[in-house]
Design a protein around this motif. Sequence first.
Motif, mmCIF file in Angstrom:
data_model
loop_
_atom_site.group_PDB
_atom_site.id
_atom_site.type_symbol
_atom_site.label_atom_id
_atom_site.label_comp_id
_atom_site.label_asym_id
_atom_site.label_seq_id
_atom_site.Cartn_x
_atom_site.Cartn_y
_atom_site.Cartn_z
ATOM 1 N N SER A 122 3.444 -33.967 -3.382
ATOM 2 C CA SER A 122 2.941 -35.314 -3.146
ATOM 3 C C SER A 122 1.424 -35.321 -2.985
ATOM 4 O O SER A 122 0.745 -36.232 -3.481
ATOM 5 C CB SER A 122 3.598 -35.893 -1.885
ATOM 6 N N ALA A 123 0.877 -34.314 -2.311
ATOM 7 C CA ALA A 123 -0.556 -34.291 -2.026
ATOM 8 C C ALA A 123 -1.380 -33.785 -3.204
ATOM 9 O O ALA A 123 -2.467 -34.297 -3.477
ATOM 10 C CB ALA A 123 -0.824 -33.427 -0.796
ATOM 11 N N ALA A 124 -0.880 -32.757 -3.910
ATOM 12 C CA ALA A 124 -1.661 -32.136 -4.984
ATOM 13 C C ALA A 124 -1.348 -32.700 -6.365
ATOM 14 O O ALA A 124 -2.180 -32.636 -7.262
ATOM 15 C CB ALA A 124 -1.425 -30.632 -4.992
ATOM 16 N N LEU A 125 -0.143 -33.214 -6.562
ATOM 17 C CA LEU A 125 0.300 -33.691 -7.872
ATOM 18 C C LEU A 125 -0.063 -32.677 -8.963
ATOM 19 O O LEU A 125 -0.825 -32.968 -9.898
ATOM 20 C CB LEU A 125 -0.299 -35.062 -8.179
ATOM 21 N N PRO A 126 0.486 -31.468 -8.860
ATOM 22 C CA PRO A 126 0.026 -30.369 -9.717
ATOM 23 C C PRO A 126 0.363 -30.549 -11.191
ATOM 24 O O PRO A 126 1.469 -30.933 -11.555
ATOM 25 C CB PRO A 126 0.751 -29.154 -9.137
ATOM 26 N N LYS A 127 -0.617 -30.258 -12.017
ATOM 27 C CA LYS A 127 -0.434 -30.159 -13.458
ATOM 28 C C LYS A 127 -0.382 -28.688 -13.857
ATOM 29 O O LYS A 127 0.474 -28.256 -14.621
ATOM 30 C CB LYS A 127 -1.587 -30.861 -14.170
ATOM 31 N N LYS A 128 -1.320 -27.894 -13.314
ATOM 32 C CA LYS A 128 -1.344 -26.448 -13.512
ATOM 33 C C LYS A 128 -1.726 -25.791 -12.191
ATOM 34 O O LYS A 128 -2.530 -26.329 -11.440
ATOM 35 C CB LYS A 128 -2.352 -26.040 -14.598
ATOM 36 N N ILE A 129 -1.135 -24.623 -11.922
ATOM 37 C CA ILE A 129 -1.464 -23.852 -10.727
ATOM 38 C C ILE A 129 -1.973 -22.482 -11.161
ATOM 39 O O ILE A 129 -1.302 -21.775 -11.918
ATOM 40 C CB ILE A 129 -0.238 -23.685 -9.795
ATOM 41 N N SER B 19 -4.918 -30.935 -10.916
ATOM 42 C CA SER B 19 -4.024 -32.038 -10.597
ATOM 43 C C SER B 19 -3.833 -32.973 -11.787
ATOM 44 O O SER B 19 -4.727 -33.118 -12.635
ATOM 45 C CB SER B 19 -4.583 -32.830 -9.411
ATOM 46 N N MET B 20 -2.677 -33.619 -11.829
ATOM 47 C CA MET B 20 -2.460 -34.674 -12.812
ATOM 48 C C MET B 20 -3.415 -35.842 -12.579
ATOM 49 O O MET B 20 -3.751 -36.585 -13.507
ATOM 50 C CB MET B 20 -1.013 -35.169 -12.746
ATOM 51 N N VAL B 21 -3.852 -36.002 -11.314
ATOM 52 C CA VAL B 21 -4.789 -37.061 -10.938
ATOM 53 C C VAL B 21 -6.088 -36.396 -10.522
ATOM 54 O O VAL B 21 -6.176 -35.786 -9.459
ATOM 55 C CB VAL B 21 -4.225 -37.940 -9.807
ATOM 56 N N ARG B 22 -7.112 -36.510 -11.352
ATOM 57 C CA ARG B 22 -8.345 -35.750 -11.158
ATOM 58 C C ARG B 22 -9.129 -36.190 -9.924
ATOM 59 O O ARG B 22 -9.741 -35.381 -9.244
ATOM 60 C CB ARG B 22 -9.206 -35.899 -12.407
ATOM 61 N N SER B 23 -9.108 -37.485 -9.614
ATOM 62 C CA SER B 23 -9.908 -38.041 -8.528
ATOM 63 C C SER B 23 -9.275 -37.748 -7.169
ATOM 64 O O SER B 23 -8.104 -38.076 -6.921
ATOM 65 C CB SER B 23 -10.047 -39.557 -8.707
#
Length: 227
Positions: A72-79, A179-183
């Motif tokens: 929920s906090a990081a909304l990861p796209k890549k780790i 993150s999927m959400v950059r901002s």
Amino acid sequence: MLVHLRQVLHPDELRQARQWLASGEWIDGRATAGAQAVQAKHNRQLRQDSEASRRLQALVLAALERHAVFFSAALPKKIFNPLFNRYGGDANTYGAHVDGAVMHSRATGQRVRSDVSCTLFLSDPEDYDGGELVIDDTFGRQRVKLPAGDAVIYPGTSVHAVSPVTRGERLASFFWVESMVRSDEQRRLLFDMDRHLGALREMAGTDAAVVGLSGTYHNLLRLWADT
């Protein structure tokens, strides 16, 4: 946004992680530092290509996969593949620095934009003195020293440091998230909305207002996310 992630690793996973760390091969942490960070970095790091490192990476990634607050906090796209460091003795500190904008994994060849930084603590706080993660950003200066198995995430843009370890040994994992959400501001809004929606669902279930707000959350995520 700074978020404390509780119990990322369970006690049995911590015991296993410490066994693998004890058997691993450690190198000078400066071997993986950039031009600016190499002047400030004084620690030891587990070899990325070692068997111990591969096992630990799989353990940490599986734990993150099940941790709802992390998602929920990081909304990861890549780790970025998790790395592991050790502070103590004459390699006991990391001066103030900012993480590189794009991290290149020597193990996988993957490049990850460092929107979110993460430290997962693997040593019990009472086993060492010092070693606080010191983070400076718009939320002020924070000194973070968490129970073993807990983690903290914070903006990759933050100036941060690890204070000298004056007794014992500090073991931790660290990595970055694209993150999927950059901002960071947008991620903060989505995280706050998700938390409040969870509380409302417990009180009101599938009330029409809850359903409508849930739709607003997903429409904002759809607007801002890049997958």
